[in-house]
Design an enzyme around this catalytic site. Structure first.
Site, mmCIF file in Angstrom:
data_model
loop_
_atom_site.group_PDB
_atom_site.id
_atom_site.type_symbol
_atom_site.label_atom_id
_atom_site.label_comp_id
_atom_site.label_asym_id
_atom_site.label_seq_id
_atom_site.Cartn_x
_atom_site.Cartn_y
_atom_site.Cartn_z
ATOM 1 N N LYS A 53 -38.696 -70.755 -38.887
ATOM 2 C CA LYS A 53 -38.089 -71.942 -38.300
ATOM 3 C C LYS A 53 -38.104 -71.813 -36.776
ATOM 4 C CE LYS A 53 -34.169 -70.235 -36.504
ATOM 5 N NZ LYS A 53 -33.756 -70.351 -35.097
ATOM 6 N N ASP A 71 -28.564 -68.965 -40.718
ATOM 7 C CA ASP A 71 -29.842 -69.663 -40.859
ATOM 8 C C ASP A 71 -30.325 -69.752 -42.306
ATOM 9 O OD1 ASP A 71 -30.064 -70.085 -38.135
ATOM 10 O OD2 ASP A 71 -31.373 -68.362 -37.781
#
Length: 314
Positions: free
Chosen positions: A11, A141
């Protein structure tokens, strides 16, 4: 023994704003997170024992309880002891493509893959929100990495709202192999330098989140206005990381000189990325960076935005 191979995308952050402190010691954040198709492959195989084992082809990835993928297996085993007793533990093999210590959620996405894979192997039948709830116990995350795509993340990063997919954009990422940045260091240093600007009142934080939701970056995403998105990239952590790591600041400067849609450091760094409209533009940018910085320590990747989180390898 049954097995699954899963793809675990990295990401990047398109937006990262630090609002203030939280009672749990973390920071209250507003972020836009984006999956890219730079990814690890995670192989999970039932091993017929009670011992989880981790294998990785990267020398800097631990194979013990400090590995987040290992901890994911331990967590789901504790949460579902009957399934663990029935099926047993797994061998986890991590094929690394995502650089380590790079601000790209490599450890988090590996953990997310283990949660998804064990849900399948152990026939738990969990929903995606249930897997994300487990993931939040491992790291901020991890819930995003489970779902992937484009999302607004609030809280400490675990509260997610899906945004329109931006899977037409390309991205060039670059990182010095020998350089890493500690995420706790980045946030602690930010606190030391900018605590006076923190929003103290919960209502002030709520109002600021509302402003971001209705603000320019989310409007640009809603309209898939890639040029505007590139101009609105923002990361508060650059304020502490770039002065401390001049090579990262110089890398971003080199990217900017090549006039992409936009360029920024991802997360706590030290990876820097630049956005382009097309693969051909990304390839030109990739070649320019490799040519301009003739340093064997610099790694460069060409990738694309992805609408996928964890998924089974084809």
């Amino acid at each position: 023994m049954r097995s699954y191979s899963l793809i675990a995308p990295a990401k990047i952050n398109l937006y990262l704003e630090i609002l203030g402190d939280r009672p749990d010691g973390y920071h209250e954040l507003v972020m836009v997170m984006q999956s890219v198709d730079l990814a690890d492959r995670i192989d999970l195989r039932l091993n017929g024992t009670e011992m989880t084992r981790v294998h990785c082809d990267h020398p800097n990835v631990p194979n013990d309880a400090s590995n987040l993928a290992y901890r994911a297996a331990q967590l789901i085993g504790q949460q579902f002891p009957q399934a663990f007793a029935r099926f047993g533990a797994v061998d986890i093999t991590i094929h690394k493509q995502i650089p380590v210590g790079a601000g790209l959620a490599g450890g988090s996405t590996n953990a997310a893959a283990v949660l998804v894979g064990l849900d399948l192997l152990w026939e738990l039948g969990l929903t995606q929100p249930e897997i994300q709830e487990l993931g939040a116990l491992l790291g901020s995350d991890v819930p995003f990495c489970v779902a992937g795509g484009t999302a607004l993340a609030t809280g400490r990063g675990e509260q997610l709202d899906a945004l329109p997919d931006l899977d037409k954009l390309y991205v060039v990422l670059a990182k010095y192999r020998s350089l890493s940045v500690s995420t706790p260091w980045a946030y602690q240093t930010y606190r030391q330098q900018f605590e006076s600007s923190y929003l103290r009142e919960p209502t002030a934080q709520v109002n600021r989140r509302r402003e971001v939701r209705s603000g320019a970056i989310l409007t640009a995403i809603a309209h898939r206005d890639s040029a505007q998105i590139g101009q609105l990239l923002h990361n508060d952590l650059e304020k502490v990381v770039l002065p401390h790591h001049p090579k990262v600041a110089d890398l971003q400067k080199r990217f900017r000189e090549m006039q992409p849609l936009g360029t920024m450091m991802s997360g706590s760094g030290p990876t820097v990325f630049a956005l382009t409209h097309t693969q051909a533009e990304a390839q030109r940018l990739y070649d320019q960076v490799k040519s301009a910085i003739a340093d064997p320590d610099l790694e460069v990747w060409l990738s694309k935005f992805s609408h996928c989180g964890i998924h089974i390898a084809q």
